[in-house]
Design a protein around this motif. Structure first.
Motif, short mmCIF file in Angstrom:
data_model
loop_
_atom_site.label_atom_id
_atom_site.label_comp_id
_atom_site.label_asym_id
_atom_site.label_seq_id
_atom_site.Cartn_x
_atom_site.Cartn_y
_atom_site.Cartn_z
N ILE A 533 0.86 -1.18 0.00
CA ILE A 533 0.00 0.00 0.00
C ILE A 533 0.90 1.23 0.00
O ILE A 533 1.85 1.32 0.79
CB ILE A 533 -0.92 0.03 1.24
N ILE A 535 1.68 4.94 0.92
CA ILE A 535 1.28 5.88 1.97
C ILE A 535 2.04 7.19 1.78
O ILE A 535 3.08 7.24 1.11
CB ILE A 535 1.55 5.32 3.38
N TYR A 543 6.18 2.87 0.70
CA TYR A 543 5.49 1.64 0.29
C TYR A 543 5.48 0.70 1.47
O TYR A 543 6.53 0.24 1.94
CB TYR A 543 6.21 1.03 -0.90
N PHE A 623 -10.32 2.25 -4.79
CA PHE A 623 -9.26 1.78 -3.91
C PHE A 623 -8.19 2.88 -3.76
O PHE A 623 -7.62 3.35 -4.74
CB PHE A 623 -8.61 0.52 -4.47
N GLY A 624 -7.93 3.28 -2.52
CA GLY A 624 -6.93 4.30 -2.26
C GLY A 624 -7.43 5.71 -2.37
O GLY A 624 -6.74 6.65 -1.99
N THR A 628 -4.66 7.76 -4.96
CA THR A 628 -4.28 6.84 -6.04
C THR A 628 -3.76 7.61 -7.25
O THR A 628 -2.94 7.09 -8.02
CB THR A 628 -5.48 5.97 -6.44
N ASP A 631 0.14 8.50 -6.48
CA ASP A 631 0.91 7.50 -5.72
C ASP A 631 2.10 6.95 -6.48
O ASP A 631 2.76 6.02 -6.01
CB ASP A 631 0.00 6.37 -5.26
N LYS A 642 -6.47 -2.35 -8.90
CA LYS A 642 -6.57 -1.36 -7.83
C LYS A 642 -5.92 -0.03 -8.17
O LYS A 642 -5.94 0.89 -7.36
CB LYS A 642 -5.95 -1.92 -6.56
N THR A 643 -5.32 0.14 -9.34
CA THR A 643 -4.58 1.36 -9.65
C THR A 643 -5.40 2.39 -10.42
O THR A 643 -4.89 3.45 -10.76
CB THR A 643 -3.32 1.02 -10.46
#
Length: 757
Positions: A533, A535, A543, A623-624, A628, A631, A642-643
């Motif tokens: 994930i 951050i 990461y 997601f995120g 995102t 990131d 998820k990207t």
């Protein structure tokens, strides 16, 4: 000496854990540990009052583990059964969960099961089996009391047999899996554009023509490639349907059949083209997606559907009949003189009102047969039929709207309950439809929306997960996609899931893998793999790596090389200050135990910076959140994992705080095109700059032609700029035009990393 002490400590810790937490899924509502232990005998002596069919199931499940024989109470019976007082007739008629209540009392002498019904006894059996599996090697079970019943009356799993077909024996295995983990509803998706899978004697061409297709789409949707192999004919005879329904009944599982209408009807129209708005010809779809040709709401169509429903209702004793109702394009209805006359004749507002008219006519027929309809949340369009229940899949709003209007709802939002989504890093997973729904996300779901009052929440029947099979070619892949996520769904539906205790649940899942191994079930091991994930860290990004195992076993590299046991050990989130490739893996006792995970980072002046969105992404593709987009990860255009952030019918307006006046000359972002999934490239894009986050000046604008020419990979030269804030507006394509899948619906806009150089 130290080694001996360590072994004794581990043994005592293991005993402590087993005495304070049982390896049960779903975990019971109440567990009380007592003094003493029950020694597991070589042969269980059974009370002759035990319900026979359910006990035969028990003996079959534990065949080869323990033996069973029937004896007399005065000969030390080990397993005893009795009915709860009061008897079932005294129970509230609308309290389904009471019918599933049971208790287990384990003393040093015997095991006593109490329930109101055979259904409750069957659920107790599942708990008993898991206890035996946990404690058989130890040889004894701690004395305890379990008092248990589910929170939700509907705990379901869906299976699509239209895109890919599964045999009767495989469907029975699927039902077995549901029974093992106390699910009680099997939603059988039997008709769709790509195949009609149920024999209807009055209309033989449905299976003669509609149960086969000339080929199937393979690979990612954007590849638009096909296998060139005829598929079918595949369908279930009515005798086979009865066989499955009877088998499910033995497992105390209700089979809810689904026949799609008014959309997803190409297989039916291929057999009976006169039921369409145009003359055709039609053929079962070879692509996945949504198609314009749907049932035309004329009298012969309703006669056809009523005849089909007559035969289906005779086969399925379920209270609910699922009539689909989702993804029905209105293109043909808009062009159809009959449909337009029908709208005027019945004073309907528009084609959405016509869909409501269609569903209400079907509901009246089904109600006359003593049954109820349930449909996907699009049946809310134009007004909900009077007695209909809603299956909320596009999000939670359909369930909220239904409950607030005193209609029952089953919650099955794609963001939590679509098991055709990826469950691990897409780079290490088999091809999936898209999305990202790992085990912990399923486990975190609460089927009761916070927007509902206590009284309104009573209309939430329960929860269900769905398995669409566009990319699931065989039953081994079915197993892989539902396990272990089915275990999380089980505990969510039972009402004992608690996301704060996810790691403890994950430990129980890993213990359950032993049972799945014995049953030769092909489950996903993605929870063993390294998950990462991004951050915010030190004005940039970090990461954060994790695994279900001891994190000290994680090794990683930052130069793109394969990690080895001598690579750096992961301890804290890894700072990412430049573009690089990070690879990670889990090692145990010097050996590689996981897949090697790889993540590319492309950093820019926006990476890790504060970002705000004016409109939030759809929950299925969120997601995120906004982070995102900054990131440092560029999304794969062949995978909707998820990207990417997905927005339906909304523009993306993102404002990024660069924290100080920053020089740049290039802005980049990515959008996606996948028209079969209603995803369209942006219509336009504008770039703005500001120093005060109040007054913005546009510095660049591009239109649809430039975006299409770049195939969504947008790189814009904006000249020499210096600003503190940058705003990027990406315009959604709007309403999907005629001639495209999903015509007349809101287009999806998928957006990836927004970078500045």
């Amino acid at each position: 000496m130290i080694r001996i002490l360590l072994i004794l400590f581990l043994l005592s810790f293991s005993k402590f854990f087993s005495q304070n937490r049982l390896n049960l899924i779903p975990y019971p509502q109440k567990v009380e540990f007592l003094e003493g232990e029950f020694l597991i005998p070589e042969e269980f002596n059974l009370d002759e009052n035990l319900p026979k069919e359910e006990t035969e199931y028990l003996k079959k499940r534990l065949e080869g583990v323990v033996k069973f024989s029937y004896g007399k109470k005065d000969e030390g019976v080990h397993l005893v059964y009795s009915l709860y007082p009061p008897v079932l007739s005294h129970l509230p008629k609308n309290d389904e969960q009471q019918k599933e209540r049971y208790s287990i009392y384990i003393s040093p002498k015997r095991i006593v099961i109490n329930s109101y019904t055979k259904q409750g006894y069957f659920l107790a059996i599942q708990t008993f089996i898991q206890l035996i599996e946990q404690y058989k090697e130890i040889g004894k079970i701690p004395a305890l009391k379990i008092k248990d019943q589910p929170k939700f009356a509907w705990r379901g799993m869906h299976l699509d047999v239209c895109r890919h077909f599964f045999t009767v024996e495989e469907v029975k295995q699927y039902i077995d899996y549901l029974a093992m983990y106390k699910l009680n509803t099997f939603h059988w998706h039997l008709t769709d554009d790509q195949g009609w899978r149920i024999e209807i004697k009055k209309y033989p061409k449905l299976t003669q023509i509609g149960s086969r297709r000339k080929e199937s789409m393979i690979g990612a949707y954007v590849d638009n490639t096909f296998d060139g192999k005829p598929y079918g004919p595949y369908f279930y005879t009515q005798e086979q349907i009865k066989e499955v329904v009877d088998y499910a009944k033995e497992c105390h599982i209700t089979v809810v059949p689904e026949i799609e209408m008014p959309g997803h009807a190409l297989a039916a129209l291929s057999a009976y083209p006169e039921l369409a708005c145009t003359k055709g010809p039609f053929e079962p779809a070879t692509k996945w997606g949504v198609f314009d040709d749907v049932f035309c709401p004329k009298e012969e169509t309703f006669t056809f559907l009523q005849n089909v429903l007559d035969e289906m209702i005779a086969l399925f004793p379920s209270e609910y009949i699922h009539i689909g109702g989702d993804e029905c394009p209105k293109t043909r209805w808009k062009e159809c003189a009959h449909c337009q006359d029908l709208i005027k004749k019945n004073n309907l507002k528009d084609e959405h009102g016509l869909q409501s008219y269609f569903i209400q006519r079907i509901e009246k027929f089904v109600n006359k047969k003593g049954r109820k309809i349930i449909g996907w949340d699009e049946i809310l369009e134009g007004g909900l039929a009077p007695n209909a229940a809603v299956m909320s899949w596009t999000g939670v709003n359909g369930g909220i709207e239904a409950a607030k209007s005193n209609h029952f709802a089953v919650m099955t939002p794609g963001s939590y309950c679509y098991f055709d989504h990826y469950q691990g890093d897409p780079a290490t997973e088999p091809n999936a439809f898209g999305g990202f729904t790992p085990l912990d996300k399923v486990y975190s779901y609460n089927p009761i929306p916070s927007e509902l009052t206590l009284e309104q929440s009573k209309y939430i029947l329960g929860v269900q997960a769905n398995l669409w099979t566009e990319y699931i070619l065989d039953f081994k892949r079915v197993q892989y996609m539902i396990f272990p996520r089915l275990l999380a769904l089980s505990e969510v539906g039972w009402g004992t899931a608690d996301s704060k205790n996810y790691k403890e649940f994950e430990g129980r899942v890993i213990e359950q893998f032993k049972t799945l191994d014995k049953m030769n079930i092909n489950y996903s091991r993605s929870i063993y793999n390294i998950s990462g994930i991004v951050i915010s860290k030190d004005n940039s990004i970090g990461y954060e790596l994790s695994t279900s195992q001891n994190p000290s076993g994680i090794r990683y590299t930052l130069d793109g090389s394969e990690p080895t046991i001598s690579s750096p050990t992961y301890q804290n989130p890894i700072s990412i200050s430049k573009s690089l490739t990070l690879k990670s893996a889990y090692f145990e006792q010097g050996k590689l135990k996981s897949a090697i995970s790889s993540q590319d980072f492309i950093t820019s002046k926006t990476t890790g910076k504060s970002i705000k969105l004016e409109e939030q992404p759809n929950e299925n593709y969120s997601f995120g959140g906004a982070f995102t987009l900054v990131d440092g990860i560029i999304g794969n255009q062949r995978q909707l994992g998820k990207t990417w952030l997905g927005f339906q019918g909304k523009d993306v307006v993102a404002t990024i705080d660069l924290e100080q006046k920053t020089q740049f000359s290039e802005v980049y972002f990515n959008t996606l095109e996948n028209k079969g999934s209603w995803i369209h490239l942006a219509k336009s894009a504008q770039i703005f700059v500001s120093d005060d986050n109040q007054n913005f000046k546009m510095i660049k604008e591009i239109g649809k032609e430039e975006i299409q020419k770049a195939k969504g990979k947008i790189r814009l030269n904006v000249g020499n700029q210096t600003s503190k804030y940058i705003k990027v507006k990406i315009e959604n394509a709007g309403i999907i035009p005629a001639g495209n899948p999903g015509a007349d619906s809101k287009a999806w806009l998928f957006v990836d990393e927004i970078g500045v150089n």
